[in-house]
Design a protein around this motif. Structure first.
Motif, PDB file in Angstrom:
ATOM      1  N   CYS A   1       0.936  -1.240   0.041  1.00 37.86           N
ATOM      2  CA  CYS A   1      -0.006   0.107   0.030  1.00 37.86           C
ATOM      3  C   CYS A   1       0.731   1.251  -0.193  1.00 37.86           C
ATOM      4  O   CYS A   1       0.301   2.327  -0.184  1.00 37.86           O
ATOM      5  CB  CYS A   1      -0.964  -0.061   0.992  1.00 37.86           C
ATOM      6  N   ASN A   2       2.313   1.145   0.390  1.00 37.73           N
ATOM      7  CA  ASN A   2       2.886   2.369   0.539  1.00 37.73           C
ATOM      8  C   ASN A   2       3.908   2.395  -0.806  1.00 37.73           C
ATOM      9  O   ASN A   2       4.608   3.428  -0.832  1.00 37.73           O
ATOM     10  CB  ASN A   2       3.866   2.190   1.815  1.00 37.73           C
ATOM     11  N   ASN A   3       3.685   1.661  -1.895  1.00 35.56           N
ATOM     12  CA  ASN A   3       4.530   1.554  -2.970  1.00 35.56           C
ATOM     13  C   ASN A   3       3.444   2.068  -4.317  1.00 35.56           C
ATOM     14  O   ASN A   3       2.672   1.415  -4.876  1.00 35.56           O
ATOM     15  CB  ASN A   3       5.104   0.174  -3.309  1.00 35.56           C
ATOM     16  N   PRO A   4       3.885   3.379  -4.617  1.00 39.24           N
ATOM     17  CA  PRO A   4       2.762   3.903  -5.713  1.00 39.24           C
ATOM     18  C   PRO A   4       3.130   3.237  -7.028  1.00 39.24           C
ATOM     19  O   PRO A   4       2.080   3.403  -7.760  1.00 39.24           O
ATOM     20  CB  PRO A   4       3.485   5.316  -5.844  1.00 39.24           C
ATOM     21  N   ASP A   5       4.265   2.468  -7.077  1.00 43.40           N
ATOM     22  CA  ASP A   5       4.362   1.678  -8.443  1.00 43.40           C
ATOM     23  C   ASP A   5       3.257   0.478  -8.572  1.00 43.40           C
ATOM     24  O   ASP A   5       3.099  -0.030  -9.589  1.00 43.40           O
ATOM     25  CB  ASP A   5       5.607   1.194  -8.625  1.00 43.40           C
ATOM     26  N   ASN A   6       2.539   0.590  -7.440  1.00 44.26           N
ATOM     27  CA  ASN A   6       1.318  -0.686  -7.621  1.00 44.26           C
ATOM     28  C   ASN A   6       0.199  -0.187  -8.178  1.00 44.26           C
ATOM     29  O   ASN A   6      -0.893  -0.966  -8.016  1.00 44.26           O
ATOM     30  CB  ASN A   6       1.463  -1.216  -6.080  1.00 44.26           C
ATOM     31  N   PHE A   7      -0.025   1.110  -8.057  1.00 45.81           N
ATOM     32  CA  PHE A   7      -1.471   1.610  -8.383  1.00 45.81           C
ATOM     33  C   PHE A   7      -1.465   2.445  -9.576  1.00 45.81           C
ATOM     34  O   PHE A   7      -0.756   3.160  -9.852  1.00 45.81           O
ATOM     35  CB  PHE A   7      -1.710   2.664  -7.077  1.00 45.81           C
TER      36      PHE A   7
END
Length: 144
Positions: A116-122
């Motif tokens: 949830c803290n990794n913007p690369d996942n969204f």
């Protein structure tokens, strides 16, 4: 009869018009974008600890759980990942957690998960992109 699908009707119609072989994806349509920088920069640390639940929706969720279990289905309730854990804390889901305990249903939440803290996942603050969806799916399947 299409009312219950709301905006999904347009999305379903476009599935027939878009170029691409969506049958081979078996319902999965990947999002390939990345969360915008201004969303990342505006991540709000304050969270909502409780929300007013709709009693009708809770009733139908409970009925769904009961019926599924009566038919022998394994029921899991999952709070999927959202950017920075979304606007709600784990406490906001306490009614659903209580229901899960009452019916001996596994409750899995990804609110505080590392992904949830990794913007690369969204793709945006509420939707995983393809990379994030594949990571989430792998993590979820190895957990259950």
């Amino acid at each position: 009869r299409m009312y219950c699908y709301n905006y999904k009707f347009i999305e379903m119609a476009f599935d027939y018009l878009r170029k691409g072989n969506y049958k081979s994806l078996r319902g999965y349509i990947p999002l390939n974008g990345h969360i915008r920088k201004e969303i990342v920069d505006k991540a709000k640390p304050e969270k909502i600890h409780s929300i007013e639940m709709d009693s009708v929706k809770l009733y139908y969720l409970e009925q769904l759980i009961k019926e599924a279990k009566d038919k022998g289905a394994q029921v899991l309730l999952v709070v999927s990942p959202s950017w920075k854990g979304g606007g709600l804390t784990a406490d906001a889901y306490s009614i659903i957690k209580t229901m899960a305990k009452e019916y001996s249903v596994q409750f899995i939440e990804y609110i505080d998960s590392e992904m949830c803290n990794n913007p690369d996942n969204f793709e945006d603050s509420a939707h995983l992109n393809d990379k994030g969806a594949r990571t989430f799916t792998y993590d979820f399947l190895t957990m259950i």
